[in-house]
Scaffold this active site. Structure first.
Site, PDB file in Angstrom:
ATOM      1  N   ASN A 141      34.519 -60.974 -29.458  1.00  0.00           N
ATOM      2  CA  ASN A 141      34.960 -59.649 -29.007  1.00  0.00           C
ATOM      3  C   ASN A 141      35.847 -59.864 -27.783  1.00  0.00           C
ATOM      4  O   ASN A 141      35.419 -60.456 -26.792  1.00  0.00           O
ATOM      5  CB  ASN A 141      33.736 -58.790 -28.656  1.00  0.00           C
TER       6      ASN A 141
ATOM      7  N   TRP B   4      38.806 -49.670 -28.724  1.00  0.00           N
ATOM      8  CA  TRP B   4      38.355 -50.527 -29.819  1.00  0.00           C
ATOM      9  C   TRP B   4      37.360 -51.567 -29.299  1.00  0.00           C
ATOM     10  O   TRP B   4      36.290 -51.773 -29.873  1.00  0.00           O
ATOM     11  CB  TRP B   4      39.566 -51.200 -30.466  1.00  0.00           C
TER      12      TRP B   4
ATOM     13  N   ASP C  90      34.066 -49.797 -28.300  1.00  0.00           N
ATOM     14  CA  ASP C  90      33.256 -49.414 -29.460  1.00  0.00           C
ATOM     15  C   ASP C  90      32.600 -50.638 -30.100  1.00  0.00           C
ATOM     16  O   ASP C  90      31.459 -50.587 -30.564  1.00  0.00           O
ATOM     17  CB  ASP C  90      34.112 -48.669 -30.487  1.00  0.00           C
ATOM     18  N   GLU C  91      33.339 -51.745 -30.149  1.00  0.00           N
ATOM     19  CA  GLU C  91      32.750 -52.992 -30.640  1.00  0.00           C
ATOM     20  C   GLU C  91      31.559 -53.401 -29.777  1.00  0.00           C
ATOM     21  O   GLU C  91      30.510 -53.822 -30.286  1.00  0.00           O
ATOM     22  CB  GLU C  91      33.785 -54.119 -30.629  1.00  0.00           C
ATOM     23  N   LEU C  92      31.720 -53.276 -28.471  1.00  0.00           N
ATOM     24  CA  LEU C  92      30.664 -53.681 -27.552  1.00  0.00           C
ATOM     25  C   LEU C  92      29.409 -52.823 -27.748  1.00  0.00           C
ATOM     26  O   LEU C  92      28.280 -53.339 -27.671  1.00  0.00           O
ATOM     27  CB  LEU C  92      31.160 -53.571 -26.106  1.00  0.00           C
TER      28      LEU C  92
END
Length: 267
Positions: A17, A82, A85-87
């Protein structure tokens, strides 16, 4: 043994990430290459995710199946919704499925990430303006940044990058081998627990085999202790009488049931 051969579960070993504009062509690219050279299966979204595809599809699956998630926190990380939200999804996997999250503070102070200061404060000022109607979402982003900043990782400031990357790759490799060794032991234990024991019927008893009747036709009366005593007295008297006949010069008084008699010689 290579790390890839030791990887026992999941589609990937590592999920990366990162903020593409900050590190895609530099630090993250070098880290990705080093991981792959060690045969560590690594997910990097450059070639595997179609633009416009929702995170809840391919990305969540990749995160869920990865044993380690490396979060590269760089100067402009918080300006990417982005990445944020991944985190959020990464930390859900960490808490629900015990995935290991490893933050790398790339040229940023960990306290700036934890408290949203410096470039992170500027990024959130813009996010709060843009997401006025979704302040709960903004609040969640702040929470996950604070949480990941409290996880033990690497501070890349003033570090020699090749040495740091080598250190990270070795840590991942050792972790995969240890994790899979434990998984193999657990699987062996479960297999041993599931081995069925043959249902061997018990051997028939001698009664069931017909070697002895269930009940004897002969009636056996119990013998009383007094009867046993009387039988012994009779036997003693029989011996006494025999001696009286065969040894006329000696008088022997038997001891019968605790009553002592004297032994006398006849004159």
């Amino acid at each position: 043994m290579s790390a890839a051969s030791s990887s026992c579960q999941g589609s990937y070993d590592v999920f990366l990430n990162f903020r593409g504009k900050d590190t895609r062509n530099g630090f993250t690219a070098h880290l990705y290459e080093a991981l792959c050279n060690k045969e560590i299966r690594t997910f990097m979204d450059a070639d595997k995710i179609v633009k416009g595809e929702e995170i809840s599809a391919s990305l969540v699956t990749a995160m869920d199946k990865s044993m380690f998630c490396i979060v590269v926190l760089s100067k402009n990380y918080a300006s990417s919704t982005w990445c944020l939200d991944e985190l959020v999804q990464i930390l859900k996997c960490k808490n629900a499925k015990k995935r290991t999250v490893l933050p790398i503070f790339y040229k940023v102070n960990p306290s700036d990430v934890r408290e949203q200061k410096g470039s992170f404060a500027k990024a959130f000022a813009k996010l709060e303006e843009k997401f006025k109607e979704e302040m709960e979402r903004v609040k969640m982003w702040k929470q996950v940044l604070t949480e990941v900043a409290n996880v033990s990782g690497w501070d890349a400031r003033d570090r020699h990058e090749p040495t740091l990357i080598k250190e990270i790759v070795q840590y991942i490799s050792d972790g995969l081998i240890n994790r899979c060794s434990k998984d193999a032991d657990a699987m062996e234990w479960q297999a041993n627990e599931q081995i069925s024991v043959p249902n061997i019927p018990p051997s028939p008893s001698i009664v069931e085999r017909g070697e002895l009747p269930l009940r004897s036709k002969r009636k056996i009366n119990p013998v009383k202790e007094t009867e046993i005593g009387q039988s012994r007295d009779a036997k003693a008297m029989e011996v006494y009488s025999h001696l009286e006949t065969t040894e006329p010069n000696v008088t022997i008084s038997p001891t019968i049931w605790g009553k002592k008699r004297k032994r006398k010689l006849r004159k």
